[in-house]
Design a protein around this motif. Structure first.
Motif, PDB file in Angstrom:
ATOM      1  N   GLN A  16       0.844  -1.188   0.000  1.00  0.00           N
ATOM      2  CA  GLN A  16       0.000   0.000   0.000  1.00  0.00           C
ATOM      3  C   GLN A  16       0.882   1.242   0.000  1.00  0.00           C
ATOM      4  O   GLN A  16       1.813   1.357   0.797  1.00  0.00           O
ATOM      5  N   ASP A  17       0.579   2.157  -0.913  1.00  0.00           N
ATOM      6  CA  ASP A  17       1.367   3.382  -1.016  1.00  0.00           C
ATOM      7  C   ASP A  17       0.597   4.378  -1.864  1.00  0.00           C
ATOM      8  O   ASP A  17      -0.034   4.001  -2.860  1.00  0.00           O
ATOM      9  N   GLY A  18       0.625   5.640  -1.476  1.00  0.00           N
ATOM     10  CA  GLY A  18       0.003   6.689  -2.274  1.00  0.00           C
ATOM     11  C   GLY A  18      -1.472   6.484  -2.514  1.00  0.00           C
ATOM     12  O   GLY A  18      -1.995   6.893  -3.560  1.00  0.00           O
ATOM     13  N   GLY A  19      -2.156   5.859  -1.564  1.00  0.00           N
ATOM     14  CA  GLY A  19      -3.580   5.603  -1.716  1.00  0.00           C
ATOM     15  C   GLY A  19      -3.912   4.431  -2.619  1.00  0.00           C
ATOM     16  O   GLY A  19      -5.094   4.187  -2.903  1.00  0.00           O
ATOM     17  N   GLN A  70     -11.426 -15.881  -1.145  1.00  0.00           N
ATOM     18  CA  GLN A  70     -12.590 -15.013  -0.944  1.00  0.00           C
ATOM     19  C   GLN A  70     -12.221 -13.792  -0.115  1.00  0.00           C
ATOM     20  O   GLN A  70     -12.584 -12.657  -0.448  1.00  0.00           O
ATOM     21  N   LYS A  71     -11.491 -14.013   0.957  1.00  0.00           N
ATOM     22  CA  LYS A  71     -11.118 -12.931   1.870  1.00  0.00           C
ATOM     23  C   LYS A  71     -10.274 -11.870   1.173  1.00  0.00           C
ATOM     24  O   LYS A  71     -10.579 -10.669   1.252  1.00  0.00           O
ATOM     25  N   TRP A  72      -9.224 -12.299   0.481  1.00  0.00           N
ATOM     26  CA  TRP A  72      -8.295 -11.323  -0.083  1.00  0.00           C
ATOM     27  C   TRP A  72      -8.787 -10.742  -1.401  1.00  0.00           C
ATOM     28  O   TRP A  72      -8.433  -9.608  -1.753  1.00  0.00           O
ATOM     29  N   LEU A  73      -9.641 -11.471  -2.134  1.00  0.00           N
ATOM     30  CA  LEU A  73     -10.292 -10.861  -3.288  1.00  0.00           C
ATOM     31  C   LEU A  73     -11.200  -9.716  -2.847  1.00  0.00           C
ATOM     32  O   LEU A  73     -11.190  -8.632  -3.436  1.00  0.00           O
ATOM     33  N   GLU A  80     -10.697  -5.893  -3.961  1.00  0.00           N
ATOM     34  CA  GLU A  80     -11.697  -5.285  -4.837  1.00  0.00           C
ATOM     35  C   GLU A  80     -12.357  -4.083  -4.179  1.00  0.00           C
ATOM     36  O   GLU A  80     -12.733  -3.126  -4.863  1.00  0.00           O
ATOM     37  N   THR A  81     -12.502  -4.095  -2.860  1.00  0.00           N
ATOM     38  CA  THR A  81     -13.076  -2.929  -2.175  1.00  0.00           C
ATOM     39  C   THR A  81     -12.098  -1.754  -2.148  1.00  0.00           C
ATOM     40  O   THR A  81     -12.491  -0.633  -1.841  1.00  0.00           O
ATOM     41  N   ARG A  82     -10.838  -2.009  -2.477  1.00  0.00           N
ATOM     42  CA  ARG A  82      -9.812  -0.957  -2.504  1.00  0.00           C
ATOM     43  C   ARG A  82      -9.339  -0.652  -3.919  1.00  0.00           C
ATOM     44  O   ARG A  82      -8.336   0.037  -4.101  1.00  0.00           O
ATOM     45  N   ILE A 115      -3.729  -7.269 -12.789  1.00  0.00           N
ATOM     46  CA  ILE A 115      -5.065  -6.914 -13.268  1.00  0.00           C
ATOM     47  C   ILE A 115      -5.808  -6.207 -12.140  1.00  0.00           C
ATOM     48  O   ILE A 115      -5.685  -6.560 -10.965  1.00  0.00           O
ATOM     49  N   LYS A 116      -6.606  -5.207 -12.507  1.00  0.00           N
ATOM     50  CA  LYS A 116      -7.606  -4.629 -11.612  1.00  0.00           C
ATOM     51  C   LYS A 116      -8.973  -5.104 -12.066  1.00  0.00           C
ATOM     52  O   LYS A 116      -9.313  -4.982 -13.249  1.00  0.00           O
TER      53      LYS A 116
END
Length: 281
Positions: A201-204, A240-243, A247-249, A264-265
């Motif tokens: 995580q960096d720069g939002g 499931q947890k990490w997807l 995806e929420t971020r 991929i996003k």
């Protein structure tokens, strides 16, 4: 070499080699007519898989995420059975970036199966030595213990050739650990008992590296887990947890094995909205 920049963190994919594993094993109980639509298969029922480490550069640190197939580590039978068409040239990749193996400060091991760990050691004067002599090597305590004392199933992938020369460099963690600001490792189990994922995580922005819980883009479905997985239910639960976490971020999901995409996003409907394609000859 493909790159991804988030904030002050730069990721570069190095050349760790290429293998061909059995497609049925890589997709488990999923019928071939389904998975073969998403990932091509050859006449031997093998799929092409990269084994490419990620160089993460942040805060003056050079951090390697897994280490590739190495060079000269496989015998003729293993080369044939694993469909190895190209061994690792990580040292050349680093040289092209103005670095050497001595410049690697930290090596993160998501797990220590041979296709991720062979690059930890190399041959010199008929002895195996550490490839990255100045690096701290981080893996989960569960993974490290199984690496040294594999069971009847795992001894085919946990090799003493990949750990004896680097034992003094290894540091372990139990559940989660902070590597440096914005880089975390989280134990998941599943693929192996000690398997972990890495979060940047960096720069939002966020990168989720799920390692062999999601080795390619074609494995996004939480139920599409490998026959190689020691604990498939744990794989499904953690996918499931990490997807959901990613995806929420609006996160990038990055890959070690994918021959087509580096990252991929996906949106909340599961549609790809951004891609980093691997350069192919």
């Amino acid at each position: 070499m493909e790159t991804l920049q988030i904030g002050q963190t730069k990721i570069t994919w190095l050349n760790g080699g290429v293998a061909h594993f059995d497609g049925g094993a890589m997709f488990g109980v999923v019928p071939k007519p389904l998975w073969s639509k998403k990932y091509p298969v050859n006449e031997l029922n093998q799929i092409e898989l990269r084994t490419d480490p990620m160089l993460i550069q942040k805060c003056g640190l050079n951090i390697l995420l897994d280490t590739g197939l190495g060079s000269g580590k496989l015998n003729e039978k293993q080369v044939r059975n694993f469909g190895v068409k190209e061994e690792s040239t990580v040292e050349l990749s680093l040289q092209m970036l103005g670095l050497t193996t001595n410049d690697i400060n930290i090596v993160i091991m998501t797990h220590m199966h041979f296709d991720h760990a062979c690059g930890l050691t190399k041959w010199k004067d008929d002895q195996l030595i550490s490839t990255f002599p100045n690096a701290k090597i981080i893996t989960s305590s569960i993974e490290w213990e199984e690496m040294k004392q594999p069971n009847i199933r795992s001894r085919n992938t946990y090799w003493k050739e990949n750990w004896e020369a680097i034992e003094r460099q290894v540091t372990t963690f139990e559940t989660s650990t902070l590597v440096t600001d914005g880089i975390e490792i989280h134990h998941t189990g599943g693929h192996s008992d000690g398997h972990s994922v890495v979060i940047l995580q960096d720069g939002g922005e966020t990168v989720v590296h799920m390692a062999d819980l999601m080795p390619t883009h074609a494995h996004k479905n939480p139920l599409w887990v490998l026959a190689y997985d020691d604990y498939p239910i744990a794989s499904i639960e953690n996918k499931q947890k990490w997807l959901k976490f990613g995806e929420t971020r609006n996160a990038w999901f990055t890959f070690y094995h994918d021959v087509f995409y580096r990252g991929i996003k996906w949106n909340d409907r599961g549609d790809p909205v951004e891609r980093i394609e691997r350069e192919r000859e």
